[in-house]
Design a protein around this motif. Structure first.
Motif, PDB file in Angstrom:
ATOM      1  N   LYS A   1       8.256  -7.151   5.555  1.00  0.00           N
ATOM      2  CA  LYS A   1       7.000  -6.896   6.239  1.00  0.00           C
ATOM      3  C   LYS A   1       6.579  -5.436   6.051  1.00  0.00           C
ATOM      4  CE  LYS A   1       6.616  -9.259  10.283  1.00  0.00           C
ATOM      5  NZ  LYS A   1       6.851  -9.311  11.727  1.00  0.00           N
ATOM      6  N   SER A   2       7.551  -4.527   6.197  1.00  0.00           N
ATOM      7  CA  SER A   2       7.180  -3.108   6.094  1.00  0.00           C
ATOM      8  C   SER A   2       6.753  -2.757   4.669  1.00  0.00           C
ATOM      9  CB  SER A   2       8.333  -2.216   6.560  1.00  0.00           C
ATOM     10  OG  SER A   2       9.466  -2.481   5.801  1.00  0.00           O
ATOM     11  N   ILE A   3       7.392  -3.379   3.678  1.00  0.00           N
ATOM     12  CA  ILE A   3       6.990  -3.108   2.294  1.00  0.00           C
ATOM     13  C   ILE A   3       5.582  -3.629   2.035  1.00  0.00           C
ATOM     14  CG2 ILE A   3       7.423  -3.716  -0.127  1.00  0.00           C
ATOM     15  CD1 ILE A   3      10.367  -3.560   0.445  1.00  0.00           C
ATOM     16  N   VAL A   4       5.314  -4.843   2.510  1.00  0.00           N
ATOM     17  CA  VAL A   4       3.981  -5.440   2.328  1.00  0.00           C
ATOM     18  C   VAL A   4       2.921  -4.587   3.012  1.00  0.00           C
ATOM     19  CG1 VAL A   4       2.524  -7.402   2.974  1.00  0.00           C
ATOM     20  CG2 VAL A   4       4.773  -7.805   1.976  1.00  0.00           C
ATOM     21  N   ILE A   5       3.218  -4.129   4.220  1.00  0.00           N
ATOM     22  CA  ILE A   5       2.261  -3.297   4.954  1.00  0.00           C
ATOM     23  C   ILE A   5       1.984  -2.003   4.196  1.00  0.00           C
ATOM     24  CG2 ILE A   5       1.980  -1.879   7.028  1.00  0.00           C
ATOM     25  CD1 ILE A   5       3.322  -4.136   8.592  1.00  0.00           C
ATOM     26  N   PHE A   6       3.050  -1.426   3.618  1.00  0.00           N
ATOM     27  CA  PHE A   6       2.908  -0.189   2.849  1.00  0.00           C
ATOM     28  C   PHE A   6       1.933  -0.375   1.687  1.00  0.00           C
ATOM     29  CE2 PHE A   6       4.462   2.229  -0.850  1.00  0.00           C
ATOM     30  CZ  PHE A   6       4.193   3.500  -0.386  1.00  0.00           C
ATOM     31  N   PHE A   7       2.102  -1.485   0.934  1.00  0.00           N
ATOM     32  CA  PHE A   7       1.232  -1.709  -0.223  1.00  0.00           C
ATOM     33  C   PHE A   7      -0.194  -2.005   0.194  1.00  0.00           C
ATOM     34  CE2 PHE A   7       5.131  -2.090  -2.711  1.00  0.00           C
ATOM     35  CZ  PHE A   7       4.759  -1.322  -3.787  1.00  0.00           C
ATOM     36  N   ILE A   8      -0.349  -2.767   1.265  1.00  0.00           N
ATOM     37  CA  ILE A   8      -1.711  -3.072   1.740  1.00  0.00           C
ATOM     38  C   ILE A   8      -2.413  -1.781   2.140  1.00  0.00           C
ATOM     39  CG2 ILE A   8      -3.030  -4.165   3.604  1.00  0.00           C
ATOM     40  CD1 ILE A   8      -1.085  -6.482   3.493  1.00  0.00           C
ATOM     41  N   ALA A   9      -1.675  -0.912   2.816  1.00  0.00           N
ATOM     42  CA  ALA A   9      -2.272   0.366   3.234  1.00  0.00           C
ATOM     43  C   ALA A   9      -2.697   1.177   2.014  1.00  0.00           C
ATOM     44  CB  ALA A   9      -1.271   1.156   4.075  1.00  0.00           C
ATOM     45  N   MET A  10      -1.856   1.167   0.969  1.00  0.00           N
ATOM     46  CA  MET A  10      -2.183   1.922  -0.241  1.00  0.00           C
ATOM     47  C   MET A  10      -3.446   1.394  -0.895  1.00  0.00           C
ATOM     48  SD  MET A  10       1.154   3.013  -2.337  1.00  0.00           S
ATOM     49  CE  MET A  10       0.558   2.710  -3.958  1.00  0.00           C
TER      50      MET A  10
END
Lengths: 178, 160
Positions: free
Chosen positions: B6-15
């Motif tokens: 989840k945290s990795i996905v959130i990181f990429f979405i934010a980018m």
């Protein structure tokens, strides 16, 4: 061992990056290798600066090694290399021709009168068309053209004492032999 | 584990969102820089499209479409003439490369010498991403095992 690699590996990567960047600092981004080297000098037929009725084409130079120098009266760096070109003309080792690039003929003639004329003759490339064919983008530029009419070398920007004595003139002598 | 993903996905979405935001903010600035020469708007559109692909060699970080350097103006004239003579975009780009080399193309061609340039960033992203993934995985495993065991055991494990 594995414990040390953790520290040494980033250090090695850092070292490699520094080496590349350090090398990059001493490269000149203005010197773009010309695709015209070892290709036939593009043909043109242009009026001579001092005799508008008479034209000049590179084909007339077949069988001779010669230099083509792109210059203009508005070009500040041309003034820097000018004494060296005068020197080339004095030594008569190689004929020097000028391509007067995007210049008013009147200004060009006045410039030569004021500083001296090192050229056998100059041709007028008033709209810069021939300049485009020669891939000119930073005046002055100097082309070394061999007996078969092939471009062998190109100096971008003003020639220096060093580039003349280490690159241009040795190449001219070698081409003369061939 | 699911928390890690989840945290990795959130990181990429934010980018991606921040990149999109940047594009939206800066796009109008670029749109204004083109100065069409009027007359034939269709032709000018084509001239713009071709000159957007060509680097101004005098001012190396601009395309000739954006530049008003004398050489850029000359090259734009050349492009305009070649287009009205019926030349295609590919033919014009070839014409320029013949004279000025690959460097004149703002988007370098994909060929063996430019592979690293094109795919290097992707490669680094994959390497960095897998490092991140592996170390996060290892870390979450360690945290899981630490909470399962007693504190003293955990400390002796870390010393090793």
């Amino acid at each position: 061992m594995a414990r040390y690699i953790k520290f040494i590996l980033p250090l090695i990567i850092f070292g490699v990056m520094v080496a590349f960047l350090w090398r990059g600092l001493s490269l000149n981004p203005r010197e773009v290798p010309s695709p015209l080297i070892n290709k036939a000098a593009p043909s043109f037929k242009l009026s001579q600066l001092h005799d508008f009725q008479v034209s000049f084409t590179p084909e007339e130079m077949q069988g001779k090694v010669w230099l083509l120098n792109v210059w203009a009266s508005w070009c500040v760096a041309c003034r820097a290399e000018h004494p060296l070109l005068m020197d080339v003309a004095r030594r008569k080792e190689v004929p020097l021709y000028g391509l007067n690039y995007k210049d008013a003929p009147k200004d060009a003639k006045q410039w030569l009168q004021q500083h001296g004329n090192p050229y056998k003759l100059s041709v007028v490339d008033y709209d810069g068309r021939v300049g485009i064919d020669y891939g000119v983008y930073g005046v002055p530029e100097t082309f070394v053209i061999d007996k078969q009419g092939i471009i062998r070398h190109k100096v971008i920007g003003p020639v220096t004492r060093k580039s003349l004595s280490e690159d241009v003139m040795p190449l001219v002598r070698e081409l003369e032999k061939g | 584990m699911s928390r890690l993903y989840k945290s990795i996905v959130i990181f990429f979405i934010a980018m991606i969102i921040s990149l999109l935001g940047m594009v939206l903010v800066f796009a109008p600035v670029y749109a204004k820089q083109a100065t069409p020469m009027a007359e034939d708007p269709v032709l000018e559109e084509q001239v713009k499209a071709v000159s957007d692909e060509l680097r101004c060699l005098v001012c190396q970080n601009q395309t000739i479409a954006d530049s008003s350097a004398p050489l850029a103006v000359d090259l734009k004239t050349q492009v305009r003439e070649m287009l009205s003579a019926g030349k295609t975009k590919v033919e014009i780009l070839d014409y320029m490369v013949e004279r000025y080399g690959d460097f004149v193309r703002y988007r370098p061609p994909v060929k063996p010498t430019t592979m690293l340039l094109w795919f290097g960033p992707m490669l680094f992203l994959v390497i960095g991403g897998s490092f991140l993934f592996l170390s996060l995985k290892r870390r979450s495993k360690r945290i899981a095992s630490a909470s399962a065991s007693t504190l003293s055991e955990d400390e002796s494990k870390q010393d090793r």
